[in-house]
Design a protein around this motif. Structure first.
Motif, PDB file in Angstrom:
ATOM      1  N   MET A   1       1.635  -1.176  -0.292  1.00 54.07           N
ATOM      2  CA  MET A   1       0.035   0.123  -0.478  1.00 54.07           C
ATOM      3  C   MET A   1       0.788   0.899  -0.112  1.00 54.07           C
ATOM      4  SD  MET A   1      -3.037  -1.460   2.610  1.00 54.07           S
ATOM      5  CE  MET A   1      -3.744   0.222   2.425  1.00 54.07           C
TER       6      MET A   1
ATOM      7  N   SER B   1       1.156   3.512  -2.431  1.00 50.16           N
ATOM      8  CA  SER B   1       0.580   5.377  -2.754  1.00 50.16           C
ATOM      9  C   SER B   1       1.587   6.398  -2.891  1.00 50.16           C
ATOM     10  CB  SER B   1       0.261   5.638  -0.806  1.00 50.16           C
ATOM     11  OG  SER B   1       1.689   5.558   0.194  1.00 50.16           O
TER      12      SER B   1
ATOM     13  N   PHE C   1      -5.764  12.710  -2.207  1.00 50.48           N
ATOM     14  CA  PHE C   1      -6.112  12.086  -1.852  1.00 50.48           C
ATOM     15  C   PHE C   1      -5.964  10.321  -2.015  1.00 50.48           C
ATOM     16  CE2 PHE C   1     -10.785   9.988  -2.329  1.00 50.48           C
ATOM     17  CZ  PHE C   1     -11.042  10.591  -1.232  1.00 50.48           C
ATOM     18  N   PHE C   2      -5.935   9.976  -3.488  1.00 51.94           N
ATOM     19  CA  PHE C   2      -5.979   8.906  -3.582  1.00 51.94           C
ATOM     20  C   PHE C   2      -4.084   8.409  -2.584  1.00 51.94           C
ATOM     21  CE2 PHE C   2      -8.463  10.065  -7.284  1.00 51.94           C
ATOM     22  CZ  PHE C   2      -9.600  10.039  -6.940  1.00 51.94           C
ATOM     23  N   GLU C   3      -3.758   9.573  -2.067  1.00 55.08           N
ATOM     24  CA  GLU C   3      -2.123   9.193  -1.897  1.00 55.08           C
ATOM     25  C   GLU C   3      -2.962   8.692  -0.469  1.00 55.08           C
ATOM     26  OE1 GLU C   3       0.849   9.876   1.269  1.00 55.08           O
ATOM     27  OE2 GLU C   3      -0.668  10.830   0.473  1.00 55.08           O
ATOM     28  N   TYR C   4      -3.634   9.386  -0.006  1.00 61.71           N
ATOM     29  CA  TYR C   4      -3.536   9.377   1.713  1.00 61.71           C
ATOM     30  C   TYR C   4      -5.420   8.246   1.743  1.00 61.71           C
ATOM     31  CZ  TYR C   4      -2.196  13.521   3.546  1.00 61.71           C
ATOM     32  OH  TYR C   4      -0.778  14.318   3.747  1.00 61.71           O
ATOM     33  N   CYS C   5      -5.948   8.122   0.964  1.00 64.53           N
ATOM     34  CA  CYS C   5      -5.952   6.869   0.466  1.00 64.53           C
ATOM     35  C   CYS C   5      -5.919   5.589   1.506  1.00 64.53           C
ATOM     36  CB  CYS C   5      -7.487   6.714  -0.393  1.00 64.53           C
ATOM     37  SG  CYS C   5      -8.556   8.023  -0.036  1.00 64.53           S
ATOM     38  N   LEU C   6      -4.450   5.600   0.805  1.00 59.49           N
ATOM     39  CA  LEU C   6      -4.127   3.772   1.069  1.00 59.49           C
ATOM     40  C   LEU C   6      -2.690   3.902   1.874  1.00 59.49           C
ATOM     41  CD1 LEU C   6      -3.380   3.472  -3.250  1.00 59.49           C
ATOM     42  CD2 LEU C   6      -4.019   1.755  -1.746  1.00 59.49           C
TER      43      LEU C   6
ATOM     44  N   VAL D   1      -2.974   6.141   4.786  1.00 56.87           N
ATOM     45  CA  VAL D   1      -3.738   6.207   5.913  1.00 56.87           C
ATOM     46  C   VAL D   1      -3.791   4.469   6.353  1.00 56.87           C
ATOM     47  CG1 VAL D   1      -5.177   6.566   7.766  1.00 56.87           C
ATOM     48  CG2 VAL D   1      -4.311   8.239   6.182  1.00 56.87           C
ATOM     49  N   PRO D   2      -4.726   3.358   5.808  1.00 53.64           N
ATOM     50  CA  PRO D   2      -4.903   2.273   6.305  1.00 53.64           C
ATOM     51  C   PRO D   2      -4.033   1.681   6.143  1.00 53.64           C
ATOM     52  CG  PRO D   2      -6.236   2.894   4.334  1.00 53.64           C
ATOM     53  CD  PRO D   2      -5.486   3.741   4.487  1.00 53.64           C
TER      54      PRO D   2
END
Length: 118
Positions: A11, A15, A46-51, A53-54
């Motif tokens: 991930m 990211s 935004f998509f970087e953060y979606c990966l 953070v998890p």
């Protein structure tokens, strides 16, 4: 090898691809207005953060926060080198490689546990 050890690496690589494009992709489009570059970069991030953070949430089950950060930095440099060469057409210099190697050496020490203490 558990999911909590593998998933963060995968991930974080993904990211970092997004974040590298967000931060540096606009350099190939310098004629575009800066405000447009900022907005497009923000959308990509935004998509970087979606990966990311998890990845850190899952990774915290198997790694210490300092280890996750060290892993992130090494992955960032590896992704950036590939991006720089393949997308921006730049050459990676010996001095850059030496500098990146020192950062990787720092990550090695973050993961090293000489006293066996967790």
């Amino acid at each position: 090898m558990t999911w909590a050890k593998v998933a963060p690496v995968l991930m974080l690589v993904c990211s970092n691809v997004f974040m590298t494009f967000a931060w540096y992709g606009h350099l190939k489009h310098k004629a575009a207005p800066l405000v447009l570059a900022i907005l497009v970069s923000w959308g990509i991030a935004f998509f970087e953060y979606c990966l990311a953070v998890p990845a850190n949430r899952i990774g915290s089950e198997a790694y210490a926060p300092a280890q996750l950060k060290a892993m992130q930095e090494v992955i960032t440099l590896a992704v950036f080198c590939g991006f720089s060469v393949l997308y921006l057409g730049q050459k990676v210099t010996v001095n850059q490689l030496i500098g990146f190697a020192f950062i990787a050496l720092g990550a090695f020490f973050v993961f090293r546990n000489p006293l066996g203490v967790s």
